[in-house]
Design a protein around this motif. Structure first.
Motif, short mmCIF file in Angstrom:
data_model
loop_
_atom_site.label_atom_id
_atom_site.label_comp_id
_atom_site.label_asym_id
_atom_site.label_seq_id
_atom_site.Cartn_x
_atom_site.Cartn_y
_atom_site.Cartn_z
N SER A 76 -1.14 0.74 -24.03
CA SER A 76 -2.05 -0.31 -24.51
C SER A 76 -2.60 0.10 -25.86
CB SER A 76 -3.19 -0.54 -23.52
OG SER A 76 -2.95 -1.65 -22.75
N PRO A 77 -1.86 -0.17 -26.93
CA PRO A 77 -2.32 0.22 -28.26
C PRO A 77 -3.67 -0.39 -28.59
CG PRO A 77 -0.05 -0.57 -28.32
CD PRO A 77 -0.59 -0.87 -26.96
N GLY A 78 -4.52 0.41 -29.19
CA GLY A 78 -5.83 -0.07 -29.61
C GLY A 78 -6.89 -0.06 -28.54
N GLN A 79 -6.54 0.29 -27.31
CA GLN A 79 -7.53 0.34 -26.24
C GLN A 79 -7.50 1.71 -25.59
OE1 GLN A 79 -7.23 -2.84 -23.45
NE2 GLN A 79 -7.18 -4.42 -25.01
N ARG A 80 -8.67 2.19 -25.21
CA ARG A 80 -8.77 3.50 -24.57
C ARG A 80 -9.38 3.32 -23.18
NH1 ARG A 80 -6.21 7.65 -27.18
NH2 ARG A 80 -7.66 9.07 -26.23
N PHE A 81 -8.85 4.05 -22.22
CA PHE A 81 -9.34 4.01 -20.85
C PHE A 81 -9.52 5.43 -20.34
CE2 PHE A 81 -6.70 0.22 -21.45
CZ PHE A 81 -7.62 -0.77 -21.18
N LYS A 82 -10.37 5.57 -19.34
CA LYS A 82 -10.59 6.86 -18.69
C LYS A 82 -10.09 6.76 -17.25
CE LYS A 82 -14.84 6.58 -19.15
NZ LYS A 82 -16.09 6.04 -19.46
N PRO A 83 -9.74 7.88 -16.63
CA PRO A 83 -9.38 7.83 -15.22
C PRO A 83 -10.52 7.24 -14.39
CG PRO A 83 -8.74 9.93 -16.16
CD PRO A 83 -9.54 9.21 -17.20
N GLY A 84 -10.17 6.33 -13.51
CA GLY A 84 -11.16 5.65 -12.69
C GLY A 84 -11.55 4.28 -13.19
N ASP A 85 -11.20 3.95 -14.44
CA ASP A 85 -11.52 2.64 -14.99
C ASP A 85 -10.73 1.55 -14.25
OD1 ASP A 85 -13.22 3.71 -16.84
OD2 ASP A 85 -11.91 3.35 -18.57
N GLN A 86 -11.38 0.43 -13.98
CA GLN A 86 -10.72 -0.72 -13.38
C GLN A 86 -10.10 -1.54 -14.51
OE1 GLN A 86 -10.38 -1.33 -10.04
NE2 GLN A 86 -11.31 0.69 -9.84
N VAL A 87 -8.82 -1.84 -14.37
CA VAL A 87 -8.10 -2.59 -15.40
C VAL A 87 -7.34 -3.73 -14.75
CG1 VAL A 87 -7.87 -0.64 -16.98
CG2 VAL A 87 -6.13 -1.02 -15.25
N ARG A 88 -6.88 -4.66 -15.60
CA ARG A 88 -6.01 -5.75 -15.17
C ARG A 88 -4.66 -5.56 -15.82
NH1 ARG A 88 -7.40 -11.53 -15.63
NH2 ARG A 88 -6.84 -11.07 -17.76
N VAL A 89 -3.62 -5.72 -15.05
CA VAL A 89 -2.26 -5.67 -15.58
C VAL A 89 -1.93 -7.07 -16.08
CG1 VAL A 89 0.15 -5.28 -15.03
CG2 VAL A 89 -1.61 -3.85 -13.98
N GLU A 148 0.90 8.86 -28.78
CA GLU A 148 -0.04 7.81 -28.39
C GLU A 148 -0.37 7.97 -26.91
OE1 GLU A 148 -1.38 5.25 -30.20
OE2 GLU A 148 -0.51 6.15 -31.99
N PRO A 149 -1.50 7.45 -26.46
CA PRO A 149 -1.80 7.55 -25.03
C PRO A 149 -1.06 6.49 -24.21
CG PRO A 149 -3.62 6.49 -26.15
CD PRO A 149 -2.64 6.92 -27.22
N ALA A 150 -0.62 6.89 -23.05
CA ALA A 150 -0.09 5.97 -22.04
C ALA A 150 -0.91 6.24 -20.78
CB ALA A 150 1.39 6.22 -21.80
N SER A 180 -4.57 8.41 -14.65
CA SER A 180 -4.63 9.46 -15.66
C SER A 180 -4.04 8.96 -16.98
CB SER A 180 -3.87 10.71 -15.20
OG SER A 180 -2.49 10.44 -15.10
N GLU A 181 -4.32 9.71 -18.02
CA GLU A 181 -3.77 9.44 -19.34
C GLU A 181 -2.68 10.47 -19.60
OE1 GLU A 181 -5.30 9.94 -23.87
OE2 GLU A 181 -6.64 8.88 -22.51
N VAL A 182 -1.54 10.02 -20.08
CA VAL A 182 -0.42 10.91 -20.39
C VAL A 182 0.03 10.63 -21.81
CG1 VAL A 182 0.36 11.14 -18.00
CG2 VAL A 182 1.23 9.28 -19.38
N PRO A 183 0.61 11.63 -22.49
CA PRO A 183 1.09 11.38 -23.86
C PRO A 183 2.34 10.50 -23.85
CG PRO A 183 1.62 13.62 -23.19
CD PRO A 183 0.78 13.02 -22.10
N ASP A 184 2.42 9.59 -24.80
CA ASP A 184 3.57 8.70 -24.93
C ASP A 184 4.32 9.06 -26.20
OD1 ASP A 184 5.29 6.52 -24.47
OD2 ASP A 184 4.15 5.36 -25.93
#
Length: 114
Positions: A92-105, A75-77, A25-29
């Motif tokens: 991740s400043p400058g990047q947007r993701f949606k719930p379910g997106d596959q990401v790399r840490v 900002e989004p976290a 999920s996306e939460v406010p930062d």
């Protein structure tokens, strides 16, 4: 014979860890508001002594975070579930993701999985 193993060990330690994960999920930062409010509150509260500084920092911390969120400047976290099952929070400043997106840490940031 020891040199290649030392070199390999140093190369592995120097490379940033990359793990695949999924955005939950996306939460406010509001870290910036909390930090600014806490510092301002501490300086103003210091007029009342050490206890005033601590109380001012606490009030400023919560007030600064609330002010940043209510002004729409948060900002989004992202809450990310990693391979080992743990849930961690990343910015991740400058990047947007949606719930379910596959990401790399990658260190303290996340990036789109390729």
């Amino acid at each position: 014979m020891k040199m290649p193993s030392v070199t390999l060990c140093l190369a592995l330690l120097a490379s940033p860890a990359a793990f695949s994960a999924e955005v939950i999920s996306e939460v406010p930062d509001t870290t910036v508001g909390k930090a600014g409010g806490g510092m301002t509150g501490m300086m103003l509260g210091a007029l009342g002594g050490p206890i005033g500084a601590v109380a001012g920092a606490a009030v400023g911390y919560f007030g600064g975070g609330a002010a940043q969120q209510s002004s729409g400047l948060a900002e989004p976290a992202y809450l990310v579930k990693t391979d080992d099952g743990s849930v961690q929070r990343f910015r991740s400043p400058g990047q947007r993701f949606k719930p379910g997106d596959q990401v790399r840490v990658n260190g303290i940031r996340i990036e789109a999985a390729q």
